[in-house]
Design an enzyme around this catalytic site. Structure first.
Site, mmCIF file in Angstrom:
data_model
loop_
_atom_site.group_PDB
_atom_site.id
_atom_site.type_symbol
_atom_site.label_atom_id
_atom_site.label_comp_id
_atom_site.label_asym_id
_atom_site.label_seq_id
_atom_site.Cartn_x
_atom_site.Cartn_y
_atom_site.Cartn_z
ATOM 1 N N GLY A 84 0.787 -1.226 0.000
ATOM 2 C CA GLY A 84 0.000 0.000 0.000
ATOM 3 C C GLY A 84 0.816 1.272 0.000
ATOM 4 O O GLY A 84 0.244 2.363 0.075
ATOM 5 N N ASP A 85 2.128 1.157 -0.084
ATOM 6 C CA ASP A 85 2.978 2.348 -0.161
ATOM 7 C C ASP A 85 4.173 1.993 -1.043
ATOM 8 O O ASP A 85 4.022 1.214 -1.974
ATOM 9 C CB ASP A 85 3.392 2.801 1.244
ATOM 10 C CG ASP A 85 3.690 4.298 1.323
ATOM 11 O OD1 ASP A 85 4.314 4.816 0.379
ATOM 12 O OD2 ASP A 85 3.319 4.947 2.312
ATOM 13 N N ASP A 86 5.349 2.520 -0.766
ATOM 14 C CA ASP A 86 6.496 2.214 -1.622
ATOM 15 C C ASP A 86 6.876 0.741 -1.518
ATOM 16 O O ASP A 86 6.923 0.171 -0.424
ATOM 17 C CB ASP A 86 7.694 3.080 -1.215
ATOM 18 C CG ASP A 86 7.436 4.562 -1.431
ATOM 19 O OD1 ASP A 86 6.702 4.900 -2.380
ATOM 20 O OD2 ASP A 86 7.958 5.368 -0.651
#
Length: 456
Positions: free
Chosen positions: A204-206
């Protein structure tokens, strides 16, 4: 004996009775013997934080699941880094400090059960007395191996080695929901000699973020000698990201033979005034990207995080060069394909007082989506949504484009604002709706800006 099964110390599969004490007892027994393997057999075991010791291998059998508690009381408070700054935090689900020769291996699964933590982060942050646990975090450790395991539903960052030396992360699968907040995949932070290979990351992010602390980090330690190869990265905000916590320097990074799909951005470097530090000697090659907003981002006006909306950060006029002025230089991209790109082929924007310098782009092929969705390629103040733009460069020096093709774009394939010593060799534009000039170069004198709240 050298193998210590947690069931021999009282752990019962089924997920109802916590196995925290049994796992701790197995680790203690192995430690007393000078080291060994703590074995998790097939089955689901509920547990709180697991505190490793030196010369311990935590090995999960195929079918084994360590299901981590959602009760904050099961995670003791320790002093470690959170977003680059030393502070009190919950111990990670698997945690170690000052260890040597530690491993987490096997074909089992670590399940962080992150949903309650994500819900608090979104709607009830006041209930988080300390930052959320990470799934695996090892602090100041030497000779670390994480291999073959599957990691899911991390409460926050998934794998975060901090100030470690000689780290191997191999054949690891990471799955966090696309909408889960700040669930980065692998974040080496102020580490040396890190090898990441053969991993599949969907978060959900990097997917992978290389970090080295912020301006508020008292101990400035570089993150250096990093190799990332043969990985697949799906979803997430970026494929491989450097920064924005980079005050201790990031250098000697090689990224090769990877696939990025739906990762919002591809290769992304970000920092801002106040951070100081240098990102240098980065080589990226053999990458295929699909459905990204922008394949290449180098942004020295990144505005997220504390003080990110201050005028000192977003003002496009030159400021005095000090130790707080960050530097991006000697960064090289080659043999890269990007298909179905939406916002721009690339976005490179240096500071007015310190240009991004010594970049090369060689054998690059980029084509825009047929129906591109407008978006902002970088998180900085004062830019508008873009759609199917070519390369957009500002405040750059000593840049080389060699055999770079941009297809299906609108406007020039290469737009350069305040560029010095920029060269093109055998570059071309193709499949445009109307004939476009290949290169447009302009000189802009920054003026006092009056930005709306939305633009800031």
């Amino acid at each position: 004996m050298s193998v210590y099964s947690i069931t021999e110390f009282g752990a019962v599969p089924g997920g109802a009775e916590p196995a925290t004490r049994a796992i701790a007892a197995a680790i203690e027994a192995a430690d007393a013997a000078g080291g060994g393997t703590v074995f998790v057999p097939a089955g689901t075991f509920l547990t709180g934080a697991i505190l490793l010791r030196s010369n311990i291998e935590l090995r999960l059998d195929p079918g084994a699941v360590l299901s981590f508690s959602t009760d904050p009381a099961d995670y003791p408070v320790v002093t470690s880094r959170w977003e680059g700054v030393q502070r009190e935090v919950h111990a990670s689900c698997v945690y170690g400090h000052g260890l040597k020769n530690v491993s987490i291996t096997g074909s089992g699964t670590l399940d962080g059960n992150g949903q309650p933590w994500w819900d608090k982060m979104r709607s009830r942050p006041e209930e988080l007395t300390h930052p959320r646990p990470k799934l695996i975090s090892l602090d100041r450790c030497t000779r670390v191996t994480i291999r073959d395991v599957t990691l899911i539903n991390s409460p926050s960052w998934t794998v975060n080695p901090i100030l470690c030396d000689n780290v191997t992360i191999d054949n690891v699968s990471i799955y966090n929901p696309a909408d889960s907040p700040n669930t980065d995949g692998i974040d080496p932070e102020s580490c040396q000699n890190v090898r990441i290979s053969g991993c599949h990351i969907d978060v959900g992010d990097d997917c992978i973020a290389i970090k080295a602390g912020t301006e508020d980090t008292a101990q400035r330690v570089p993150c250096e000698n990093i190799t990332i190869t043969n990985c697949t990265m799906i979803h997430g905000h970026g494929g491989v990201v450097l920064g924005s916590e980079m005050s201790g320097d990031i250098r000697n990074v090689v990224i090769s033979n990877c696939i990025f799909k739906h990762t919002d951005r591809g290769i992304r470097l970000k920092s801002r005034r106040g951070r100081g530090g240098t990102v240098e000697d980065i080589r990226v090659s053999g990458i295929v990207m699909e459905e990204v907003i922008c394949p290449f981002i180098l942004n020295l006006y990144y505005f997220c995080g504390p003080r990110g909306k201050d005028k000192y950060v977003w003002d496009k006029r030159p400021y005095p060069v000090t130790l707080e002025t960050p530097t991006f230089r000697r960064i090289h991209f080659s043999n890269i394909t990007a298909r179905n790109v939406h916002a721009a082929a690339g976005f490179v924007y240096g500071l007015a007082e310190r240009y991004i310098s010594e970049l090369t782009f060689a054998d690059i092929d980029i084509s825009m989506a047929e129906n591109p969705v407008p978006g902002r390629p970088a998180m900085m103040s004062g830019i508008q949504d873009m759609k199917a733009r070519g390369f957009y460069l500002g405040n750059v020096r000593d840049i080389r484009f060699d055999r770079v093709t941009v297809g299906g774009h609108e406007g020039p394939a290469f737009y350069v604002e305040n560029g010095e010593d920029v060269e093109w060799q055998q570059c071309r534009s193709k499949d445009t709706k109307v004939p476009e000039q290949l290169v447009k170069q302009v000189s802009v004198v920054p003026q006092e800006e009056d930005l709306s709240e939305e633009e800031v």
